[in-house]
Design a protein around this motif. Structure first.
Motif, PDB file in Angstrom:
ATOM      1  N   SER A 100       0.909  20.364  11.198  1.00  0.00           N
ATOM      2  CA  SER A 100       0.520  19.274  10.286  1.00  0.00           C
ATOM      3  C   SER A 100       1.114  18.016  10.987  1.00  0.00           C
ATOM      4  N   ILE A 101       1.864  18.078  11.853  1.00  0.00           N
ATOM      5  CA  ILE A 101       2.597  16.804  12.441  1.00  0.00           C
ATOM      6  C   ILE A 101       1.746  15.804  13.271  1.00  0.00           C
ATOM      7  N   PRO A 102       0.939  16.421  13.981  1.00  0.00           N
ATOM      8  CA  PRO A 102      -0.233  15.510  14.580  1.00  0.00           C
ATOM      9  C   PRO A 102      -0.950  14.638  13.689  1.00  0.00           C
ATOM     10  N   THR A 103      -1.242  14.970  12.846  1.00  0.00           N
ATOM     11  CA  THR A 103      -2.113  14.374  11.642  1.00  0.00           C
ATOM     12  C   THR A 103      -1.176  13.379  10.965  1.00  0.00           C
ATOM     13  N   ILE A 104       0.077  13.851  10.777  1.00  0.00           N
ATOM     14  CA  ILE A 104       1.190  12.789  10.227  1.00  0.00           C
ATOM     15  C   ILE A 104       1.271  11.578  10.739  1.00  0.00           C
ATOM     16  N   ARG A 105       1.582  11.818  12.326  1.00  0.00           N
ATOM     17  CA  ARG A 105       2.083  11.022  13.153  1.00  0.00           C
ATOM     18  C   ARG A 105       1.050   9.935  13.321  1.00  0.00           C
ATOM     19  N   THR A 106      -0.309  10.378  13.291  1.00  0.00           N
ATOM     20  CA  THR A 106      -1.504   9.602  13.677  1.00  0.00           C
ATOM     21  C   THR A 106      -1.723   8.701  12.253  1.00  0.00           C
ATOM     22  N   LEU A 144       0.739  -1.301   0.006  1.00  0.00           N
ATOM     23  CA  LEU A 144       0.094   0.118  -0.068  1.00  0.00           C
ATOM     24  C   LEU A 144       0.770   1.252  -0.171  1.00  0.00           C
ATOM     25  N   SER A 145       0.486   2.182  -0.754  1.00  0.00           N
ATOM     26  CA  SER A 145       1.379   3.584  -0.824  1.00  0.00           C
ATOM     27  C   SER A 145       0.372   4.454  -0.797  1.00  0.00           C
ATOM     28  N   LEU A 146       0.855   5.579   0.169  1.00  0.00           N
ATOM     29  CA  LEU A 146       0.020   6.660   0.478  1.00  0.00           C
ATOM     30  C   LEU A 146       0.982   7.747   0.657  1.00  0.00           C
ATOM     31  N   GLU A 147       0.224   9.090   0.088  1.00  0.00           N
ATOM     32  CA  GLU A 147       1.057  10.067  -0.005  1.00  0.00           C
ATOM     33  C   GLU A 147       0.512  11.176   0.809  1.00  0.00           C
ATOM     34  N   LEU A 148       0.900  12.166   1.551  1.00  0.00           N
ATOM     35  CA  LEU A 148       0.554  13.140   2.244  1.00  0.00           C
ATOM     36  C   LEU A 148       1.306  14.373   1.835  1.00  0.00           C
ATOM     37  N   ARG A 149       0.433  15.500   1.477  1.00  0.00           N
ATOM     38  CA  ARG A 149       1.325  16.690   1.086  1.00  0.00           C
ATOM     39  C   ARG A 149       0.587  17.675   2.217  1.00  0.00           C
ATOM     40  N   ALA A 195       7.056  26.458   2.679  1.00  0.00           N
ATOM     41  CA  ALA A 195       7.492  25.107   1.750  1.00  0.00           C
ATOM     42  C   ALA A 195       6.391  24.279   2.273  1.00  0.00           C
ATOM     43  N   THR A 196       6.279  23.163   1.055  1.00  0.00           N
ATOM     44  CA  THR A 196       5.489  22.116   1.181  1.00  0.00           C
ATOM     45  C   THR A 196       6.381  20.791   1.933  1.00  0.00           C
ATOM     46  N   LEU A 197       5.545  20.095   2.775  1.00  0.00           N
ATOM     47  CA  LEU A 197       6.078  18.793   3.191  1.00  0.00           C
ATOM     48  C   LEU A 197       5.227  17.515   2.631  1.00  0.00           C
ATOM     49  N   TYR A 198       6.223  16.829   1.795  1.00  0.00           N
ATOM     50  CA  TYR A 198       5.817  15.616   1.138  1.00  0.00           C
ATOM     51  C   TYR A 198       6.109  14.511   2.044  1.00  0.00           C
ATOM     52  N   CYS A 199       5.091  13.642   2.281  1.00  0.00           N
ATOM     53  CA  CYS A 199       5.345  12.619   2.986  1.00  0.00           C
ATOM     54  C   CYS A 199       4.712  11.096   2.474  1.00  0.00           C
ATOM     55  N   THR A 200       5.517  10.308   2.192  1.00  0.00           N
ATOM     56  CA  THR A 200       5.063   8.851   1.402  1.00  0.00           C
ATOM     57  C   THR A 200       5.142   7.911   2.447  1.00  0.00           C
ATOM     58  N   PHE A 201       4.294   7.102   2.648  1.00  0.00           N
ATOM     59  CA  PHE A 201       4.399   5.874   3.276  1.00  0.00           C
ATOM     60  C   PHE A 201       4.085   4.461   2.213  1.00  0.00           C
ATOM     61  N   THR A 202       5.001   3.691   2.539  1.00  0.00           N
ATOM     62  CA  THR A 202       4.973   2.556   1.652  1.00  0.00           C
ATOM     63  C   THR A 202       4.895   1.390   2.577  1.00  0.00           C
ATOM     64  N   VAL A 203       3.355   0.706   2.798  1.00  0.00           N
ATOM     65  CA  VAL A 203       3.361  -0.437   3.758  1.00  0.00           C
ATOM     66  C   VAL A 203       3.627  -1.603   2.863  1.00  0.00           C
ATOM     67  N   ARG A 204       4.518  -2.416   3.169  1.00  0.00           N
ATOM     68  CA  ARG A 204       4.967  -3.830   2.846  1.00  0.00           C
ATOM     69  C   ARG A 204       4.612  -4.560   4.115  1.00  0.00           C
ATOM     70  N   PRO A 205       4.457  -5.906   3.433  1.00  0.00           N
ATOM     71  CA  PRO A 205       4.199  -6.846   4.477  1.00  0.00           C
ATOM     72  C   PRO A 205       5.237  -6.726   5.625  1.00  0.00           C
ATOM     73  N   GLU A 206       5.080  -6.594   6.787  1.00  0.00           N
ATOM     74  CA  GLU A 206       6.075  -6.650   7.922  1.00  0.00           C
ATOM     75  C   GLU A 206       6.986  -5.327   7.871  1.00  0.00           C
ATOM     76  N   ARG A 207       6.669  -4.372   7.110  1.00  0.00           N
ATOM     77  CA  ARG A 207       7.468  -3.239   7.166  1.00  0.00           C
ATOM     78  C   ARG A 207       7.027  -1.995   6.485  1.00  0.00           C
ATOM     79  N   ILE A 208       7.192  -0.920   7.209  1.00  0.00           N
ATOM     80  CA  ILE A 208       6.722   0.500   6.512  1.00  0.00           C
ATOM     81  C   ILE A 208       7.903   1.208   6.384  1.00  0.00           C
ATOM     82  N   GLU A 209       7.868   1.864   5.120  1.00  0.00           N
ATOM     83  CA  GLU A 209       8.980   2.758   4.781  1.00  0.00           C
ATOM     84  C   GLU A 209       8.339   4.154   4.617  1.00  0.00           C
TER      85      GLU A 209
END
Lengths: 108, 154
Positions: B36-42, B24-29, B80-94
């Protein structure tokens, strides 16, 4: 916005600071100011109670380090009340804070 | 570091490894602001919980993502804009996050206290930067990876 509460109860020889809510970069400076004001007299011991703190990041740990070094210079003992197994406790242990203050699982 | 070409935002779109249905890939901008930080960490904690991370690993990822974003917010250029991408793999999040910075000689915050905490919380941490040039802002990118199981403390 991140919200934290700083409650202070001072007796002649001791100050107890209870933190609740959340601490991160957004409110760390404000929390630090409140803690600094709480330790204005010269107690023998300061205890910081993190039991009701829901969340803290490394900005919160920085506050504790700053407090610890200030109290060390004033020869005031610092103790932290941190529940075992909490994420706050893990963060504090990871940061090596235990060398600066006693960690207690619960208040008196 | 092709992602730094002007006009591109995040890397690896459509990369073979990410087209797998188990990833699963998910991007926040967001704006590069503390707000923005409380939302991103949640979001990070939610992804970890849904991926069956153990409780300590969820906590670690939440704090690590918080610290990662806080580092970038501290050095981000105005507006500036903060780009944050999550890649959820089996057993691992990047997680990969990046933002623009103004002219700084060495904008990588790798010597800071927060960086050391980040190294403890995550299983892998990395940072890259491209310095600003006249007429172009610099860019800092921090990545981390967190495994589903926290290694037992010795």
């Amino acid at each position: 916005m991140t919200d934290a509460r700083v409650e202070v109860s001072a007796e002649s020889r001791s100050v107890r600071i209870s933190l609740s809510g959340e601490i991160d970069l957004a409110n760390a400076a404000a929390v630090e100011d409140e803690i600094r004001e709480a330790v204005s007299n010269q107690p023998v011991i300061v205890s910081v109670d993190l039991t009701d703190l829901n969340y803290m990041d490394s900005a919160g740990v920085r506050i504790l380090f700053t407090l610890a070094s200030r109290l060390q210079a004033l020869r005031i003992t610092l103790e932290l009340i941190v529940p075992p197994g909490s994420s706050t406790r893990r963060l504090i242990e990871l940061s090596g804070f235990e060398s600066l203050a006693a960690l207690k699982p619960a208040g008196p | 570091m092709t992602y730094l070409d002007s006009g591109t935002s995040m890397p690896n779109h459509g990369a073979d490894s990410d087209s797998d249905e188990s990833v699963l890939s998910l991007e926040l901008r967001t704006t590069a602001s503390t707000v923005s930080i409380p939302t991103i960490r949640t979001v990070a904690a939610d992804l970890a919980a849904r991926a069956d991370f153990d409780l300590d690993s969820i906590d670690d990822l939440r704090m690590a993502v918080d610290d990662l974003c806080a580092m970038l917010v501290r050095i981000a250029a105005a507006d500036a804009t903060l780009y944050c991408t999550f890649t959820v793999r089996p057993e691992r999040i990047e997680v990969a996050a990046e933002t623009d910075v103004d002219d700084l000689a060495d904008p990588l915050p790798t010597g800071s206290f927060a960086w050391r905490v980040l190294q403890c919380l995550a299983d892998e941490v990395g940072a890259t930067s491209v310095p600003a040039e006249p007429g172009r802002r610099g860019r800092v990118r921090i990545t981390l990876a967190k495994d589903a199981l926290t290694a037992p403390q010795p």
